[in-house]
Design a protein around this motif. Sequence first.
Motif, PDB file in Angstrom:
ATOM      1  N   LEU A  21       0.858  -1.307   0.161  1.00 43.13           N
ATOM      2  CA  LEU A  21      -0.002  -0.021  -0.036  1.00 43.13           C
ATOM      3  C   LEU A  21       0.771   1.151   0.012  1.00 43.13           C
ATOM      4  O   LEU A  21       0.675   2.130  -0.728  1.00 43.13           O
ATOM      5  N   LYS A  25       1.184   4.019  -2.859  1.00 45.91           N
ATOM      6  CA  LYS A  25       0.640   5.412  -2.761  1.00 45.91           C
ATOM      7  C   LYS A  25       1.809   6.311  -3.281  1.00 45.91           C
ATOM      8  O   LYS A  25       1.713   7.450  -3.724  1.00 45.91           O
ATOM      9  N   GLN A  26       3.156   5.680  -3.467  1.00 42.70           N
ATOM     10  CA  GLN A  26       4.518   6.448  -3.984  1.00 42.70           C
ATOM     11  C   GLN A  26       4.395   6.195  -5.481  1.00 42.70           C
ATOM     12  O   GLN A  26       5.026   7.516  -5.954  1.00 42.70           O
ATOM     13  N   GLU A  30      -3.693   7.822  -7.453  1.00 42.61           N
ATOM     14  CA  GLU A  30      -4.973   7.458  -6.792  1.00 42.61           C
ATOM     15  C   GLU A  30      -4.757   6.035  -6.222  1.00 42.61           C
ATOM     16  O   GLU A  30      -4.471   5.033  -7.309  1.00 42.61           O
ATOM     17  N   VAL A  31      -5.013   5.533  -5.214  1.00 35.47           N
ATOM     18  CA  VAL A  31      -5.147   4.059  -4.603  1.00 35.47           C
ATOM     19  C   VAL A  31      -6.290   3.712  -4.051  1.00 35.47           C
ATOM     20  O   VAL A  31      -6.583   4.512  -3.118  1.00 35.47           O
ATOM     21  N   GLN A  56      -4.965   5.910   6.226  1.00 37.96           N
ATOM     22  CA  GLN A  56      -4.225   6.176   5.219  1.00 37.96           C
ATOM     23  C   GLN A  56      -4.852   6.872   4.029  1.00 37.96           C
ATOM     24  O   GLN A  56      -4.654   7.414   3.312  1.00 37.96           O
ATOM     25  N   VAL A  58      -7.557   5.918   1.911  1.00 33.27           N
ATOM     26  CA  VAL A  58      -7.899   5.330   0.770  1.00 33.27           C
ATOM     27  C   VAL A  58      -9.149   4.452   0.737  1.00 33.27           C
ATOM     28  O   VAL A  58      -9.554   4.119   1.951  1.00 33.27           O
TER      29      VAL A  58
END
Length: 221
Positions: A21, A25-26, A30-31, A56, A58
């Motif tokens: 995850l 995100k890096q 969009e995740v 986080q 998401v």
Amino acid sequence: MERNRKALVVFSGGQDSTTCLFWAKQHFDEVEVVTFKYGQRHIEEINCAREIANDQGVNHHVLDMSLLNQLAPSALTREDQAIIQEEGQLPSTFVPGRNLLFMSFAAVLAKQIGARHLVTGVCETDFSGYPDCRDIFIKSLNVTVNLSMEEDFVIHTPLMWLDKEQTWELADSLNAFDYIRTKTLTCYNGIKGDGCGTCPACELRRRGMEQFLMKKGEGLR
């Protein structure tokens, strides 16, 4: 890696998927994450995944895959089955077809939410002999889901060739070492953080962490 719009992470709230995850995100704009409810021993796993997803920021999907428990009982889904790992045999925690179904359903969900990238924490280095964690399986499945839906999905496996020491090293490089150590649930007995310390999952996780900290010149903290 070229940045792309959206990724969907297959997410259990454990060490590996949480590392993925942070990795996603890096790398993506969009995740979102998806967790599967398949009759696993501990509801804490789903609760942990939900807590991390909320923390986080998401979007978190939970899909009911309880039929898997009926079709493929294992020590991960049945409390009356002991957790056994004997040399030369698949561990009693192996759930036949789990990653096949999870990744296929994740691809269906990804199509609905407009995510072309799928991220999973499977690993061929510390994989306990699970055949559905192998690189050849993931590559084969990637072709299959693309053909089945006329899509161009890309399945990413950031941990595929990493052992647990290297997975902790990756978490540290993502500034997520302490977060992953304290917030995730890997333990077969449903204990967050460092876990029970005695089940195979805890032993593997702790050994990798000790090796990483020694390499970094730190003691176990």
